[in-house]
Design a protein around this motif. Sequence first.
Motif, PDB file in Angstrom:
ATOM      1  N   ASP A 192       0.826  -1.205   0.000  1.00  0.00           N
ATOM      2  CA  ASP A 192       0.000   0.000   0.000  1.00  0.00           C
ATOM      3  C   ASP A 192       0.860   1.255   0.000  1.00  0.00           C
ATOM      4  O   ASP A 192       0.496   2.268  -0.608  1.00  0.00           O
ATOM      5  N   VAL A 193       2.017   1.186   0.651  1.00  0.00           N
ATOM      6  CA  VAL A 193       2.922   2.344   0.683  1.00  0.00           C
ATOM      7  C   VAL A 193       3.562   2.549  -0.690  1.00  0.00           C
ATOM      8  O   VAL A 193       3.740   3.686  -1.139  1.00  0.00           O
ATOM      9  N   TRP A 194       3.891   1.459  -1.367  1.00  0.00           N
ATOM     10  CA  TRP A 194       4.385   1.570  -2.742  1.00  0.00           C
ATOM     11  C   TRP A 194       3.354   2.273  -3.617  1.00  0.00           C
ATOM     12  O   TRP A 194       3.672   3.196  -4.367  1.00  0.00           O
ATOM     13  N   ALA A 195       2.107   1.829  -3.517  1.00  0.00           N
ATOM     14  CA  ALA A 195       1.051   2.387  -4.361  1.00  0.00           C
ATOM     15  C   ALA A 195       0.812   3.862  -4.063  1.00  0.00           C
ATOM     16  O   ALA A 195       0.706   4.690  -4.980  1.00  0.00           O
ATOM     17  N   GLN A 196       0.733   4.221  -2.776  1.00  0.00           N
ATOM     18  CA  GLN A 196       0.487   5.614  -2.406  1.00  0.00           C
ATOM     19  C   GLN A 196       1.633   6.526  -2.846  1.00  0.00           C
ATOM     20  O   GLN A 196       1.405   7.628  -3.346  1.00  0.00           O
ATOM     21  N   THR A 197       2.861   6.043  -2.658  1.00  0.00           N
ATOM     22  CA  THR A 197       4.022   6.866  -2.995  1.00  0.00           C
ATOM     23  C   THR A 197       4.109   7.116  -4.491  1.00  0.00           C
ATOM     24  O   THR A 197       4.311   8.256  -4.937  1.00  0.00           O
ATOM     25  N   PHE A 198       3.957   6.076  -5.282  1.00  0.00           N
ATOM     26  CA  PHE A 198       4.054   6.248  -6.733  1.00  0.00           C
ATOM     27  C   PHE A 198       2.872   7.051  -7.277  1.00  0.00           C
ATOM     28  O   PHE A 198       3.030   7.814  -8.239  1.00  0.00           O
ATOM     29  N   ALA A 199       1.704   6.905  -6.659  1.00  0.00           N
ATOM     30  CA  ALA A 199       0.548   7.678  -7.100  1.00  0.00           C
ATOM     31  C   ALA A 199       0.801   9.176  -6.961  1.00  0.00           C
ATOM     32  O   ALA A 199       0.376   9.978  -7.804  1.00  0.00           O
ATOM     33  N   THR A 200       1.510   9.569  -5.914  1.00  0.00           N
ATOM     34  CA  THR A 200       1.814  10.979  -5.701  1.00  0.00           C
ATOM     35  C   THR A 200       3.074  11.417  -6.435  1.00  0.00           C
ATOM     36  O   THR A 200       3.063  12.390  -7.192  1.00  0.00           O
ATOM     37  N   ASN A 201       4.167  10.695  -6.216  1.00  0.00           N
ATOM     38  CA  ASN A 201       5.482  11.156  -6.672  1.00  0.00           C
ATOM     39  C   ASN A 201       5.757  10.946  -8.157  1.00  0.00           C
ATOM     40  O   ASN A 201       6.641  11.590  -8.718  1.00  0.00           O
ATOM     41  N   VAL A 202       5.022  10.050  -8.786  1.00  0.00           N
ATOM     42  CA  VAL A 202       5.269   9.754 -10.201  1.00  0.00           C
ATOM     43  C   VAL A 202       4.013  10.010 -11.040  1.00  0.00           C
ATOM     44  O   VAL A 202       3.977  10.915 -11.864  1.00  0.00           O
ATOM     45  N   THR A 203       2.973   9.217 -10.783  1.00  0.00           N
ATOM     46  CA  THR A 203       1.746   9.380 -11.564  1.00  0.00           C
ATOM     47  C   THR A 203       1.177  10.784 -11.395  1.00  0.00           C
ATOM     48  O   THR A 203       0.706  11.396 -12.365  1.00  0.00           O
ATOM     49  N   GLY A 204       1.223  11.305 -10.186  1.00  0.00           N
ATOM     50  CA  GLY A 204       0.710  12.649  -9.936  1.00  0.00           C
ATOM     51  C   GLY A 204       1.429  13.717 -10.734  1.00  0.00           C
ATOM     52  O   GLY A 204       0.812  14.673 -11.225  1.00  0.00           O
ATOM     53  N   VAL A 205       2.727  13.555 -10.884  1.00  0.00           N
ATOM     54  CA  VAL A 205       3.508  14.504 -11.697  1.00  0.00           C
ATOM     55  C   VAL A 205       3.083  14.409 -13.158  1.00  0.00           C
ATOM     56  O   VAL A 205       2.846  15.426 -13.820  1.00  0.00           O
TER      57      VAL A 205
END
Length: 214
Positions: free
Chosen positions: A84-97
Amino acid sequence: MTIIITGASRGIGAALTNHYREDGQQVLGTSRSPTADITLDVTHPSNHKEMAEGLGDTPVDLLVCNAGVFLDRGDDLEEGFGADVWAQTFATNVTGVFLTIQALLPNLRLASVPRIAIISSQMGSSEKAPGGSYIYRASKAAVTNLGRNLATDLKSEGIAVGIYHPGHVKTDLGGENGALTVEESAAGLVERFAALSLETTGCFETWDGRAHPF
């Protein structure tokens, strides 16, 4: 000049926003707060659509993709780093960008000298890998790669993309042992953004102007 800064409610984003406003620039800061200039949760595609619709035909001269999270600080290798931490982090730091840039491309195309600045980190460098913080490091390596590829694809449209390490800053994300204040980091980053051009597009630089190894 119209500037949009994501994650502008605190830390480096807030310092950048204040710096530009004191310089008389038109700045729109985003955050999840309903009181922000633009309410934006970068992990929600619908928020990006609403932001773009709200801007209409406003040219965006500089987009600073600053919003980010560091959720795996101090995690244990044997029991930490949950999916879940992998998913949340990438959702913000990568996909969000990516979603932010994608949503604002029409506005960037309307500017005379459009620029995109992506706040990454030296923690994503493949050449400097001291271990730990695997999720955050992987997300910053990914967003650095994203910036490099966007620089290639957008160069023909006259849009320059720069990637930046803001330094070890005293913020909630950087920790209280940071070597820099947010004001020092922001002042250096403003200089880097101003120097960004099609000749330097794709660069990965530190807040004080040094080339950073990928």
